[in-house]
Design a protein around this motif. Structure first.
Motif, PDB file in Angstrom:
ATOM      1  N   THR A  25     104.352  66.427 -27.020  1.00 48.28           N
ATOM      2  CA  THR A  25     104.802  66.663 -28.410  1.00 48.28           C
ATOM      3  C   THR A  25     104.696  65.377 -29.538  1.00 48.28           C
ATOM      4  OG1 THR A  25     107.088  65.971 -27.261  1.00 48.28           O
ATOM      5  CG2 THR A  25     106.604  68.271 -27.574  1.00 48.28           C
ATOM      6  N   ASN A  26     104.967  64.001 -28.915  1.00 48.15           N
ATOM      7  CA  ASN A  26     104.530  62.950 -29.678  1.00 48.15           C
ATOM      8  C   ASN A  26     103.976  62.031 -28.921  1.00 48.15           C
ATOM      9  OD1 ASN A  26     106.609  63.979 -32.000  1.00 48.15           O
ATOM     10  ND2 ASN A  26     107.949  64.144 -30.193  1.00 48.15           N
ATOM     11  N   ILE A  27     103.113  61.136 -29.706  1.00 53.80           N
ATOM     12  CA  ILE A  27     102.566  59.997 -29.067  1.00 53.80           C
ATOM     13  C   ILE A  27     102.610  58.528 -29.957  1.00 53.80           C
ATOM     14  CG2 ILE A  27     100.348  58.976 -28.500  1.00 53.80           C
ATOM     15  CD1 ILE A  27      99.178  61.847 -28.065  1.00 53.80           C
ATOM     16  N   THR A  28     103.067  57.637 -29.455  1.00 48.13           N
ATOM     17  CA  THR A  28     102.895  56.441 -30.115  1.00 48.13           C
ATOM     18  C   THR A  28     101.854  55.524 -29.589  1.00 48.13           C
ATOM     19  OG1 THR A  28     105.485  56.478 -30.263  1.00 48.13           O
ATOM     20  CG2 THR A  28     104.496  54.408 -30.457  1.00 48.13           C
ATOM     21  N   ALA A  45     104.373  57.141 -24.813  1.00 50.89           N
ATOM     22  CA  ALA A  45     104.168  55.982 -25.705  1.00 50.89           C
ATOM     23  C   ALA A  45     102.969  55.249 -24.706  1.00 50.89           C
ATOM     24  CB  ALA A  45     105.445  55.020 -25.521  1.00 50.89           C
ATOM     25  N   GLY A  91     106.070  66.234 -23.321  1.00 49.63           N
ATOM     26  CA  GLY A  91     107.240  65.223 -24.066  1.00 49.63           C
ATOM     27  C   GLY A  91     106.491  64.294 -24.735  1.00 49.63           C
ATOM     28  N   ASP A  92     107.344  63.346 -24.960  1.00 50.51           N
ATOM     29  CA  ASP A  92     106.831  62.053 -25.477  1.00 50.51           C
ATOM     30  C   ASP A  92     106.130  61.200 -24.951  1.00 50.51           C
ATOM     31  OD1 ASP A  92     108.521  63.298 -27.705  1.00 50.51           O
ATOM     32  OD2 ASP A  92     110.090  62.088 -27.858  1.00 50.51           O
ATOM     33  N   ASP A 113     101.764  58.654 -33.756  1.00 50.01           N
ATOM     34  CA  ASP A 113     102.044  57.333 -34.566  1.00 50.01           C
ATOM     35  C   ASP A 113     100.877  56.449 -34.053  1.00 50.01           C
ATOM     36  OD1 ASP A 113     103.267  55.220 -36.026  1.00 50.01           O
ATOM     37  OD2 ASP A 113     104.422  54.455 -34.249  1.00 50.01           O
ATOM     38  N   LEU A 118     101.916  69.463 -30.188  1.00 52.51           N
ATOM     39  CA  LEU A 118     101.903  67.916 -30.719  1.00 52.51           C
ATOM     40  C   LEU A 118     102.241  68.080 -31.839  1.00 52.51           C
ATOM     41  CD1 LEU A 118     101.006  65.061 -30.114  1.00 52.51           C
ATOM     42  CD2 LEU A 118      98.910  65.547 -30.882  1.00 52.51           C
ATOM     43  N   SER A 122     103.520  65.101 -33.724  1.00 45.77           N
ATOM     44  CA  SER A 122     103.256  63.682 -34.236  1.00 45.77           C
ATOM     45  C   SER A 122     102.611  62.629 -33.532  1.00 45.77           C
ATOM     46  CB  SER A 122     104.666  62.877 -35.030  1.00 45.77           C
ATOM     47  OG  SER A 122     105.218  62.476 -33.817  1.00 45.77           O
TER      48      SER A 122
END
Length: 74
Positions: A41-44, A16, A13-14, A67, A63, A65
């Motif tokens: 799926t997303n990394i900040t 951070a 998932g996402d 940031d 993956l 995006s």
């Protein structure tokens, strides 16, 4: 300097990445840190990070995006 390394390929998932870990600033994401985290799926990435190692997200097939802040220079 604190390095980030995934401890499991089951990370999904996402995500951070925290600016601090155990009271110390997170400055680097090491090479192949998220190797084979295929459900990620997303990394900040926080502004504290200045370096991302080679192939940090290799084989993260879902993956979408990452940031990446301007603080990353390497």
């Amino acid at each position: 300097m604190e390095l980030i390394k995934a401890l499991s390929t089951s990370i999904s998932g996402d995500v951070a990445i925290p600016a601090e870990y155990e009271g110390k600033p997170v400055k680097e994401i090491e090479s192949s840190a998220f190797y084979r985290c295929s459900s990620l799926t997303n990394i900040t990435i926080p502004n504290s990070v200045i370096s991302i190692g080679d192939n940090a997200f290799i084989r993260c097939s879902k993956l979408i995006s990452v940031d990446i802040p301007n603080s990353v220079t390497l």
